[in-house]
Design a protein around this motif. Structure first.
Motif, mmCIF file in Angstrom:
data_model
loop_
_atom_site.group_PDB
_atom_site.id
_atom_site.type_symbol
_atom_site.label_atom_id
_atom_site.label_comp_id
_atom_site.label_asym_id
_atom_site.label_seq_id
_atom_site.Cartn_x
_atom_site.Cartn_y
_atom_site.Cartn_z
ATOM 1 N N SER A 167 4.449 -5.947 -3.524
ATOM 2 C CA SER A 167 5.240 -4.892 -2.869
ATOM 3 C C SER A 167 4.408 -3.685 -2.467
ATOM 4 C CB SER A 167 6.376 -4.442 -3.801
ATOM 5 O OG SER A 167 5.866 -3.887 -4.991
ATOM 6 N N ARG A 175 10.643 -4.601 0.928
ATOM 7 C CA ARG A 175 10.859 -4.773 -0.512
ATOM 8 C C ARG A 175 12.185 -5.473 -0.793
ATOM 9 N NH1 ARG A 175 8.101 -0.275 -4.320
ATOM 10 N NH2 ARG A 175 6.198 0.024 -3.145
ATOM 11 N N TYR A 179 12.592 -8.730 -3.024
ATOM 12 C CA TYR A 179 13.481 -8.786 -4.191
ATOM 13 C C TYR A 179 14.467 -9.944 -4.069
ATOM 14 C CZ TYR A 179 11.823 -3.977 -5.023
ATOM 15 O OH TYR A 179 11.052 -2.857 -5.235
ATOM 16 N N ASP A 195 5.585 -2.494 -9.762
ATOM 17 C CA ASP A 195 6.903 -2.191 -9.195
ATOM 18 C C ASP A 195 7.966 -2.546 -10.237
ATOM 19 O OD1 ASP A 195 9.335 -2.196 -7.864
ATOM 20 O OD2 ASP A 195 8.532 -3.067 -6.027
ATOM 21 N N ASP A 513 9.155 3.572 -3.848
ATOM 22 C CA ASP A 513 9.389 3.150 -5.226
ATOM 23 C C ASP A 513 10.633 3.854 -5.773
ATOM 24 O OD1 ASP A 513 9.304 2.598 -7.945
ATOM 25 O OD2 ASP A 513 7.119 2.739 -8.074
#
Length: 529
Positions: A167, A175, A179, A195, A513
């Motif tokens: 990521s 992202r 995921y 992450d 993030d």
């Protein structure tokens, strides 16, 4: 199944990276591999992927896993197809379709007649529809290069996948795609990542350290809870050993004093009794030997406790050792620092943002600037700092004292040593030993002081910047962080998070993030489109 037994790996210069490593990853298991920078996480992935060979021990990984590397610059001289190692297959398919049906072409294709279709599907899935397989990798952004290798998972259809910081260069949309893959796939996964949102999707955390691999049967949240429990137990053990050491020293002192009194009393009796000198010398020597033996026993005991205490302190989490100790910002809370009305910026005769921006930033606020790659986040920071001016609208900024920590750590002068860099921020005329104490607190020991800054890792540079701010003492009114967690491991992210949460000024953060943003208590978001 992936299996490592008795693994030993040494660098070409013979420096041992790790020894006696054992790890078993069962089919369909999803494992997070965590550890501090330098412990060898990426090397272990390369060993599992067959990119490196062990010095000794065994690695069983059949069929061969698909490997997504962290460092992508080495592919700049090849095309997308070559980077994915499918160029030979595509060439063979094209030759066969053109009528050149040779044994070599058929063997190379290996009945993979749908490879072009899978490439198209994979590229569409990862938002790479406008990229051709013959596109040079050098022309792609970091996020696009990562997506190319992630698309390779669908193209190669492996049973096991090794992901090294997948990521790192992805924006929010990228992202989310990653995921979704992590949570839904049936592939066996081994993932190196900092992450924490991603790590929470994995069912097992394996920590690599100098002691080997320790397995925690849960996701990152479970791992973090266990580490807190361990840290609490360690802290209790340290306090217990400190108490025992104080007691042992006290007993040794009292014993020595008592022995001295006894020796003095005995000497007086001998002198009073008129004992011959030769006999007095003999008895004195015996007394001295007895005292020396007693002192040795106590020294051995205190030394043993001190050694154990030193070992325990070395195991203490680095984040517990560091304090910023910054003064508060001189600005009163709530003062308007930035007032933007209808601002935009023009690049190549086109407005950067679809809608002009309107916002205020007040002293003491914690602001996240969010948006996809290319949405103008860094441009907005330059506008706020007055480095450029908007092409439309008005922006008033009264920021006078700001620290901008960019992705390249430009505050660090690579021509200086670690100590010289720290000394640059010594505005309060601290003595050399005070600077050394602060550097040691941020994990820069005596051996690191003369190390050139150019040789430092991203995490080390971030720690040195934080240390420099602590040496400066006077807090900046504004700290600006541009993707601060990109090059940091979990330990250094923890250090940064703790330091930022001590800071009482205004904070502006560019970051994808979301876990980090939650941890530092962001209060306002500016989203760019």
């Amino acid at each position: 199944m992936l299996m490592i037994q008795g693994l030993h790996y040494a660098h070409p210069n013979k420096d041992v990276l790790f020894a006696g490593i054992n790890l078993t990853v069962n089919k369909h298991q999803k494992i997070a591999l965590v550890g501090n920078n330098g412990t060898g996480k990426s090397t272990l992935l390369k060993l599992l992927g067959g990119e490196l060979q062990p010095t000794s021990g065994s690695v069983k990984a059949e069929p061969k896993p698909y490997y997504v590397p962290q460092i992508l610059g080495q592919f700049n001289d090849v095309t997308v197809a070559q980077a994915l190692q499918i160029d030979a297959k595509l060439t063979a398919l094209a030759q066969i379709l053109a009528g050149n049906v040779t044994d070599d072409n058929m063997s190379t294709l290996d009945d993979d007649w749908e490879i072009e279709q899978r490439c198209a599907e994979a590229f569409a899935l990862w938002g790479l529809g406008d990229i051709d397989l013959n596109t040079p990798m050098a022309s792609l952004s970091g996020g696009q290069k990562t997506k190319v290798f992630l698309a390779g998972i669908h193209i190669h259809q492996p049973e096991a996948v090794l992901l090294d910081e997948p990521s790192n260069h992805l924006d929010v949309a990228g992202r989310e795609l990653l995921y979704k893959y992590i949570s839904s796939t049936r592939h066996t996964l081994v993932v190196v990542s900092h992450d924490r949102a991603l790590l929470n999707m994995l069912d097992t955390v394996c920590q690599l350290s100098h002691r080997g691999i320790t397995t925690y049967g849960g996701n990152y949240e479970f791992y973090a809870e266990q580490k807190l429990i361990e840290a609490g137990a360690l802290e209790d053990d340290i306090r217990s050993k400190e108490k025992a050491l104080r007691k042992a020293k006290e007993v040794a002192r009292e014993s020595a004093e008592r022995q001295q009194k006894l020796d003095a009393r005995g000497k007086k009796k001998q002198e009073k009794a008129g004992m011959p000198k030769i006999m007095m010398n003999t008895m004195r020597n015996k007394a001295e030997n007895s005292s020396s033996k007693l002192a040795g026993v106590h020294a051995e005991k205190t030394g043993s406790i001190a050694g154990k205490l030193s070992t325990l302190r070395k195991e203490q989490p680095a984040v517990d050792k560091m304090k910023m100790d910054l003064d508060n910002s001189s600005l009163h809370k709530g003062k308007i620092l930035v007032d933007a009305e209808g601002i935009n910026f023009r690049y190549h005769d086109a407005e950067l943002w679809h809608q002009p921006l309107n916002f205020q930033i007040r002293s003491g606020e914690r602001v996240a600037i969010r948006g996809q790659n290319g949405s103008g986040k860094t441009t907005l920071i330059k506008l706020i700092l007055g480095q450029i001016v908007p092409t439309s609208g008005t922006l008033n900024s009264v920021i006078a004292n700001a620290i901008y920590i960019d992705q390249d750590y430009s505050l660090i002068d690579d021509t200086l040593t670690v100590y010289q860099q720290a000394q640059k921020f010594n505005l309060g005329a601290l003595q050399e030993h005070d600077i050394r104490i602060r550097l040691d607190r941020f994990l820069f020991g005596t051996d690191d002081l003369d190390k050139p800054c150019r040789s430092l890792s991203g995490g080390e540079k971030m720690r040195l910047i934080l240390c420099s701010l602590a040496i400066q003492s006077q807090a900046p009114d504004v700290i600006i962080l541009d993707e601060p967690t990109n090059n940091l491991d979990l330990q250094n992210i923890g250090i940064l998070t703790s330091a930022i949460n001590e800071y009482r000024g205004t904070l502006l953060v560019i970051s994808h993030d979301t876990y980090f943003l939650d941890q530092i208590n962001i209060t306002i978001e500016i989203t760019l489109q």
